[in-house]
Write a protein that holds these residues in place. Structure first.
Motif, short mmCIF file in Angstrom:
data_model
loop_
_atom_site.label_atom_id
_atom_site.label_comp_id
_atom_site.label_asym_id
_atom_site.label_seq_id
_atom_site.Cartn_x
_atom_site.Cartn_y
_atom_site.Cartn_z
N ASP A 165 11.17 -3.34 -6.35
CA ASP A 165 10.82 -4.33 -5.29
C ASP A 165 9.96 -3.50 -4.24
O ASP A 165 8.92 -4.01 -3.73
N LEU A 166 10.44 -2.41 -3.84
CA LEU A 166 9.76 -1.51 -2.94
C LEU A 166 8.15 -0.94 -3.43
O LEU A 166 7.33 -1.19 -2.70
N CYS A 167 8.09 -0.73 -4.91
CA CYS A 167 6.69 -0.65 -5.35
C CYS A 167 5.90 -1.76 -5.10
O CYS A 167 4.78 -1.69 -4.94
N LYS A 168 6.57 -3.06 -5.51
CA LYS A 168 5.91 -4.29 -5.30
C LYS A 168 5.29 -4.31 -3.74
O LYS A 168 4.08 -4.99 -3.37
N LEU A 169 6.30 -4.10 -2.98
CA LEU A 169 5.88 -4.24 -1.39
C LEU A 169 4.82 -3.36 -1.10
O LEU A 169 3.87 -3.55 -0.37
N ALA A 170 4.75 -2.15 -1.52
CA ALA A 170 3.75 -1.06 -1.39
C ALA A 170 2.70 -1.52 -1.95
O ALA A 170 1.45 -1.37 -1.15
N SER A 171 2.53 -2.25 -3.18
CA SER A 171 1.16 -2.76 -3.68
C SER A 171 0.78 -3.69 -2.80
O SER A 171 -0.49 -4.07 -2.70
N LYS A 172 1.69 -4.72 -2.18
CA LYS A 172 1.08 -5.82 -1.34
C LYS A 172 0.60 -5.16 -0.16
O LYS A 172 -0.67 -5.69 0.28
N TYR A 173 1.03 -4.20 0.56
CA TYR A 173 0.51 -3.44 1.61
C TYR A 173 -0.86 -2.66 1.41
O TYR A 173 -1.84 -3.03 2.14
N THR A 214 -17.12 1.78 1.16
CA THR A 214 -16.11 0.63 0.87
C THR A 214 -15.15 1.23 -0.36
O THR A 214 -14.15 1.33 -0.41
N ASP A 215 -16.24 1.54 -1.47
CA ASP A 215 -15.34 2.15 -2.62
C ASP A 215 -14.70 3.31 -2.47
O ASP A 215 -13.56 3.59 -3.06
N LYS A 216 -15.12 4.07 -1.54
CA LYS A 216 -14.64 5.40 -1.26
C LYS A 216 -13.09 5.10 -0.45
O LYS A 216 -12.10 6.01 -0.97
N PHE A 217 -13.30 4.24 0.48
CA PHE A 217 -11.92 4.02 0.94
C PHE A 217 -10.97 3.18 0.21
O PHE A 217 -9.80 3.55 0.49
N ILE A 218 -11.48 2.35 -0.48
CA ILE A 218 -10.39 1.68 -1.49
C ILE A 218 -9.91 2.59 -2.34
O ILE A 218 -8.88 2.41 -2.90
N THR A 219 -10.63 3.58 -2.83
CA THR A 219 -10.02 4.82 -3.67
C THR A 219 -9.07 5.44 -2.89
O THR A 219 -8.03 5.71 -3.54
N LEU A 220 -9.21 5.80 -1.71
CA LEU A 220 -8.35 6.46 -0.71
C LEU A 220 -7.04 5.63 -0.72
O LEU A 220 -6.05 6.14 -0.93
N ILE A 221 -7.09 4.39 -0.59
CA ILE A 221 -5.95 3.39 -0.40
C ILE A 221 -5.21 3.50 -1.76
O ILE A 221 -3.91 3.54 -1.64
N ASP A 222 -5.83 3.38 -2.85
CA ASP A 222 -5.24 3.50 -4.27
C ASP A 222 -4.52 4.88 -4.43
O ASP A 222 -3.29 4.90 -4.79
N LYS A 223 -5.10 5.98 -3.82
CA LYS A 223 -4.37 7.18 -4.01
C LYS A 223 -3.12 7.30 -3.05
O LYS A 223 -2.06 7.95 -3.32
N HIS A 224 -3.26 6.61 -1.86
CA HIS A 224 -1.91 6.79 -1.03
C HIS A 224 -1.03 5.87 -1.62
O HIS A 224 0.28 6.09 -1.78
N LEU A 225 -1.58 4.64 -2.39
CA LEU A 225 -0.40 3.77 -3.10
C LEU A 225 0.23 4.75 -4.16
O LEU A 225 1.47 4.85 -4.18
#
Length: 179
Positions: free
Chosen positions: A106-114, A158-169
Motif C-alpha cells: 500500500d505504501l509503495c502504491k502511495l509513493a507511486s501516486k506521489y 522535462t525528461d531529465k527531471f522525470i527520470t530524477l523523480i523515477d529514481k527517487h521513487l
C-alpha cells in the motif's frame, strides 16, 4: 522564471512528500504533515515540539509547552499514520511497529501516486514553457527553427527531471520493501 529552477522545486517537493511515507524504521519527517489545534490555530507539530529518534523504532516528541501534550497526542492519534502514542506527562513516545507485507505494498502504491503527481507538475511547467516559446514565435521574436530548438530543450529538461523523480521513487520503494 527560470525553467530549471521551477522543475527542481517540483522534484524537491515530491522528495519531501516521499519523506512523509513511513518505512520500517522511525523517521521524524513522518510527522511533517501533522497539524495540531493549538490555542485556536492549526499549527505544524514541529513548531510545537522537538521531534527526535532515540532508536530505530521509536520517535520521541518533547513539547515546548507541557500543557499541549494532550492535543499533540490527539492529533497524532487521529492522523492517517496509524500510530499509537505513549504519553508519560512530559513527552510522547511512538513505537514504530514493523510493517506487514500488505502495508508495504500500500505504501509503495502511495509513493507511486506521489511520483505521478510530481510528474504532472513537471508536465504543467513544460506546457507553460512551450506555450511561451510558441507565443514568441507567433510574435516573430523567434524563428521557426529557434522555436523548435527551444521546445526540444524544454522537453529534454522535462525528461531529465522525470527520470530524477523515477529514481527517487525507486529508492523510496526499495526503502519501504526492505525488511
Amino acid at each position: 522564471m527560470d525553467l530549471e529552477a521551477s522543475m527542481r522545486k517540483s522534484v524537491d517537493a515530491t522528495q519531501r512528500t516521499f519523506n512523509t511515507i513511513r518505512t520500517g524504521r522511525a523517521n521524524p519527517s513522518l510527522l511533517d504533515k501533522i497539524s495540531v489545534e493549538y490555542y485556536g490555530a492549526e499549527t505544524p507539530l514541529k513548531s510545537l515540539a522537538t521531534i527526535s529518534t532515540p532508536d530505530s523504532s521509536t520517535i520521541q516528541i518533547q513539547p515546548f509547552d507541557a500543557s499541549s501534550i494532550n492535543v499533540i497526542e490527539k492529533a497524532i492519534a487521529t492522523s492517517d499514520l496509524g500510530l499509537t502514542c505513549n504519553n508519560d506527562g512530559r513527552s510522547i513516545r511512538i513505537n514504530i511497529p514493523p510493517l506487514t507485507e500488505d502495508r508495504r505494498k500500500d505504501l509503495c502504491k502511495l509513493a507511486s501516486k506521489y511520483a505521478e503527481e510530481g510528474k504532472v507538475a513537471l508536465r504543467n511547467i513544460r506546457r507553460d514553457a512551450i506555450d511561451r516559446v510558441k507565443k514568441q514565435e507567433k510574435e516573430a521574436e523567434l524563428s521557426e527553427d529557434q522555436s523548435r530548438d527551444e521546445q526540444d530543450k524544454v522537453q529534454k529538461l522535462t525528461d531529465k527531471f522525470i527520470t530524477l523523480i523515477d529514481k527517487h521513487l525507486a529508492e523510496k520503494e526499495a526503502d519501504i520493501l526492505k525488511v
